[in-house]
Design a protein around this motif. Structure first.
Motif: not given
Length: 130
Positions: A88-91, A95-100, A114-121
């Protein structure tokens, strides 16, 4: 940590001498002089960290020439068997990099994933010791 301190101290001296020489030789060109100054500061900081840890903790088992592998043995930390959060973090980062590139809306979406993945980790095993 003593050997590492000497190593990074030598790197710091190298960056100091090359920075001073470059600044004098190039007529005080700002970009290269600033880069060498920052490299000197960073290597000096790492040298200070290693020297300070050596003074506080002393020698490590791997610093002893007659040391054995069992001298460093100890409890290994907990490692989870399965976790969906690295994917989830990698995805989210992708997606954030593509958003740039493609737009703010995609970046915001990717940042949320990304925030959800980092929070989950971070909080996956917060109650493990209870």
């Amino acid at each position: 940590m003593k050997a590492e301190s000497y190593l990074f101290g030598g790197v710091a001296v190298f960056f100091l001498t090359t920075g001073v020489g470059y600044g004098w030789w190039s007529g005080r060109e700002p970009a290269g002089t600033a880069a060498l100054t920052v490299a000197f500061i960073m290597s000096s900081l790492i040298c200070f960290l290693f020297a300070h840890n050596y003074q506080r903790r002393g020698t490590r088992p791997e610093d002893n020439d007659g040391g054995k592998i069992a001298d460093r043995a100890g409890p290994v930390d907990f490692f989870p068997a399965r976790s969906p959060y690295p994917v989830l973090t990698a995805t989210g980062a992708s997606v954030a990099a593509l958003g740039i590139v493609y737009g703010l809306w995609l970046f915001i979406l990717g940042f949320g994933v990304l925030a959800a993945g980092v929070g989950g980790l971070t909080f996956q095993y917060v109650h493990r010791g209870e």
